[in-house]
Write a protein that holds these residues in place. Sequence first.
Motif, PDB file in Angstrom:
ATOM      1  N   SER A   6     -16.878  18.738 -12.654  1.00  0.00           N
ATOM      2  CA  SER A   6     -17.440  17.695 -13.514  1.00  0.00           C
ATOM      3  C   SER A   6     -16.359  16.923 -14.268  1.00  0.00           C
ATOM      4  CB  SER A   6     -18.405  18.312 -14.520  1.00  0.00           C
ATOM      5  OG  SER A   6     -17.744  19.285 -15.324  1.00  0.00           O
ATOM      6  N   THR A   7     -15.098  17.281 -14.065  1.00  0.00           N
ATOM      7  CA  THR A   7     -13.982  16.624 -14.751  1.00  0.00           C
ATOM      8  C   THR A   7     -13.923  15.137 -14.403  1.00  0.00           C
ATOM      9  OG1 THR A   7     -12.680  18.664 -14.721  1.00  0.00           O
ATOM     10  CG2 THR A   7     -11.464  16.606 -15.009  1.00  0.00           C
ATOM     11  N   GLU A   8     -13.650  14.332 -15.417  1.00  0.00           N
ATOM     12  CA  GLU A   8     -13.406  12.909 -15.178  1.00  0.00           C
ATOM     13  C   GLU A   8     -12.033  12.761 -14.520  1.00  0.00           C
ATOM     14  OE1 GLU A   8     -15.139  10.205 -15.599  1.00  0.00           O
ATOM     15  OE2 GLU A   8     -16.800  10.728 -16.924  1.00  0.00           O
ATOM     16  N   VAL A   9     -12.023  12.345 -13.269  1.00  0.00           N
ATOM     17  CA  VAL A   9     -10.771  12.163 -12.531  1.00  0.00           C
ATOM     18  C   VAL A   9     -10.514  10.673 -12.351  1.00  0.00           C
ATOM     19  CG1 VAL A   9      -9.523  12.627 -10.387  1.00  0.00           C
ATOM     20  CG2 VAL A   9     -11.142  14.336 -11.288  1.00  0.00           C
ATOM     21  N   VAL A  10      -9.355  10.226 -12.813  1.00  0.00           N
ATOM     22  CA  VAL A  10      -8.932   8.842 -12.613  1.00  0.00           C
ATOM     23  C   VAL A  10      -7.778   8.832 -11.622  1.00  0.00           C
ATOM     24  CG1 VAL A  10      -7.815   6.845 -13.679  1.00  0.00           C
ATOM     25  CG2 VAL A  10      -9.720   7.967 -14.841  1.00  0.00           C
ATOM     26  N   THR A 188      -1.780  14.142 -21.026  1.00  0.00           N
ATOM     27  CA  THR A 188      -2.491  12.910 -20.699  1.00  0.00           C
ATOM     28  C   THR A 188      -4.000  13.143 -20.776  1.00  0.00           C
ATOM     29  OG1 THR A 188      -0.701  12.085 -19.316  1.00  0.00           O
ATOM     30  CG2 THR A 188      -2.903  11.204 -18.896  1.00  0.00           C
ATOM     31  N   LYS A 189      -4.680  12.251 -21.479  1.00  0.00           N
ATOM     32  CA  LYS A 189      -6.135  12.363 -21.638  1.00  0.00           C
ATOM     33  C   LYS A 189      -6.870  11.119 -21.151  1.00  0.00           C
ATOM     34  CE  LYS A 189      -6.035  16.429 -23.571  1.00  0.00           C
ATOM     35  NZ  LYS A 189      -6.623  17.603 -22.872  1.00  0.00           N
ATOM     36  N   GLY A 190      -6.144  10.219 -20.503  1.00  0.00           N
ATOM     37  CA  GLY A 190      -6.767   9.011 -19.994  1.00  0.00           C
ATOM     38  C   GLY A 190      -5.727   7.936 -19.776  1.00  0.00           C
ATOM     39  N   VAL A 191      -6.182   6.737 -19.427  1.00  0.00           N
ATOM     40  CA  VAL A 191      -5.270   5.624 -19.179  1.00  0.00           C
ATOM     41  C   VAL A 191      -5.807   4.365 -19.856  1.00  0.00           C
ATOM     42  CG1 VAL A 191      -4.560   6.592 -16.959  1.00  0.00           C
ATOM     43  CG2 VAL A 191      -6.396   4.896 -17.033  1.00  0.00           C
ATOM     44  N   ARG A 192      -4.886   3.470 -20.155  1.00  0.00           N
ATOM     45  CA  ARG A 192      -5.248   2.151 -20.664  1.00  0.00           C
ATOM     46  C   ARG A 192      -4.745   1.112 -19.681  1.00  0.00           C
ATOM     47  NH1 ARG A 192      -2.831  -1.808 -23.597  1.00  0.00           N
ATOM     48  NH2 ARG A 192      -0.987  -0.520 -24.010  1.00  0.00           N
ATOM     49  N   GLY A 202      -9.842  13.894 -17.609  1.00  0.00           N
ATOM     50  CA  GLY A 202      -9.325  15.250 -17.692  1.00  0.00           C
ATOM     51  C   GLY A 202      -8.206  15.467 -16.700  1.00  0.00           C
ATOM     52  N   LEU A 203      -8.111  14.570 -15.714  1.00  0.00           N
ATOM     53  CA  LEU A 203      -7.037  14.618 -14.729  1.00  0.00           C
ATOM     54  C   LEU A 203      -6.748  13.204 -14.251  1.00  0.00           C
ATOM     55  CD1 LEU A 203      -5.184  16.304 -12.814  1.00  0.00           C
ATOM     56  CD2 LEU A 203      -7.048  16.175 -11.137  1.00  0.00           C
ATOM     57  N   VAL A 204      -5.465  12.844 -14.250  1.00  0.00           N
ATOM     58  CA  VAL A 204      -5.025  11.550 -13.736  1.00  0.00           C
ATOM     59  C   VAL A 204      -4.185  11.809 -12.493  1.00  0.00           C
ATOM     60  CG1 VAL A 204      -3.621   9.497 -14.145  1.00  0.00           C
ATOM     61  CG2 VAL A 204      -5.059  10.409 -15.977  1.00  0.00           C
ATOM     62  N   ALA A 354       5.972  18.406 -16.690  1.00  0.00           N
ATOM     63  CA  ALA A 354       5.836  18.304 -18.145  1.00  0.00           C
ATOM     64  C   ALA A 354       4.421  17.953 -18.599  1.00  0.00           C
ATOM     65  CB  ALA A 354       6.819  17.263 -18.684  1.00  0.00           C
ATOM     66  N   ASP A 355       3.485  17.799 -17.657  1.00  0.00           N
ATOM     67  CA  ASP A 355       2.137  17.382 -18.039  1.00  0.00           C
ATOM     68  C   ASP A 355       1.156  17.869 -16.982  1.00  0.00           C
ATOM     69  OD1 ASP A 355      -0.227  16.088 -18.753  1.00  0.00           O
ATOM     70  OD2 ASP A 355       0.790  14.257 -19.395  1.00  0.00           O
ATOM     71  N   ALA A 356       0.436  18.928 -17.279  1.00  0.00           N
ATOM     72  CA  ALA A 356      -0.477  19.539 -16.316  1.00  0.00           C
ATOM     73  C   ALA A 356      -1.727  18.707 -16.067  1.00  0.00           C
ATOM     74  CB  ALA A 356      -0.878  20.933 -16.802  1.00  0.00           C
ATOM     75  N   ASN A 357      -1.897  17.605 -16.800  1.00  0.00           N
ATOM     76  CA  ASN A 357      -3.045  16.728 -16.566  1.00  0.00           C
ATOM     77  C   ASN A 357      -2.713  15.558 -15.651  1.00  0.00           C
ATOM     78  OD1 ASN A 357      -4.524  18.381 -18.179  1.00  0.00           O
ATOM     79  ND2 ASN A 357      -4.744  16.958 -19.880  1.00  0.00           N
TER      80      ASN A 357
END
Length: 428
Positions: A6-10, A188-192, A202-204, A354-357
């Motif tokens: 259900s994770t928001e994946v971008v 990372t929690k999202g993108v602009r 939740g994952l980029v 350096a960023d598990a997201n």
Amino acid sequence: MTIPKSTEVVVVGAGCFGLSTAYHLLKRGFTHVTVLDRSPELPAPEAASTDINKIVRSSYADPFYAGLARDAIAAWKDTAEWGDTYHESGVLVLLEGSGSYANKAFENDKAIGARTEILRDAEALRAAFPPGVEACSFEGRSGYINRDGGWAHATQGVKFAMNKVAELGGKVLSGKAVVELLKEDGQTKGVRCGDGSVYPAGLVVLSAGSWSAASFPSLGLGEKCVATGQTVGKIQLTQEEADIYRGNPVYLDLNTGFYVFPPNEQNVVKCAIHAAGYTHATPATEHAPVSSPVFPQASGTDIGTLVPRAALHELGDALRAVFPALARKPWCGTRLCWYTDSPDEDWVIGFHPADANIMLATAGSGHGYKFLPVIGRLVADAIEGTLPTELVRKFALDRQKNEVPVSRPWSQIRNLDLADLVGPAAIV
């Protein structure tokens, strides 16, 4: 780490890596997958995967890619999934001698059960082309044909992939240039995007191709994901001329890098040299300069039509040395096609150290498109933690250089001189 479905994946980038990843995630039950692409038009006209054709071959010196290409070819042949995107013309590969990249590729092709035919001398090489094709003498040369290979209509394949993502409930959005990774507690929690829109995630998945390093300089991708420009040339044939060359296999010299396709439905022959290419360094900021794509064009022409003069000369010479009659025709089009290369030609697939997201899925290194039906499977495995350990190491951003034979030496990269570019009308 288990990532809920259900994770928001971008996914950043609607090219081969991005679309294939979205497709495989959706097939596995991920319910919120959004693909963002900077281009206002999709497939993006400037993307490497937007082209009339790409080679589909299993002829690799690395057994892993040979086997995966075999899987991809089987997938391409499923016309219910991919229509007539794949054309099995066969691929003719010149041999170079024991231990060469081409000879290792031949051994791998035989080992995986590909339908190969050895061409032991010049006469056999010339006989691999239809009657009427003016080819070089091939004196002293040998090669082989892999009948389980050919080419794919590149743009059409991307369109199929986009449709599959949409049919499975994913979103593919154009005109969304990601300009910032939104952080919270260092993750990372999202993108602009440049238009101000924000997409929580939740994952980029970063699949931005040749824009990867320049667009996200803080991630330190510049030495492992290098944008390189490759010169492509096209020749327009008449219907009568095209009919002579229509039965050609794809021609591939892994020593020089030169390759040429049979004519497509519009009677256009495309050729290029699989070489180290050209880099274009961005101005220095607080981060180290990195190569980024640039698309110089003549006034009123399509995007990216100007190419390095020296590269166009080299391409013309290479064509003349194999198919003299084609080389006497003028170029009807040229293009600077931008790839993302790693020094060892292995892809970069894995969580950022350096960023598990952030999941990296890039560095196609000029040999990614043929894997469009299956490459997202690897990325999905990496996301779900099921990618085999040896592949986690092979594709890691912070890996040591993999000691595998490369098809284009890194030492041959050249700097792009914007003042010395020419278009298809240049005399070579």
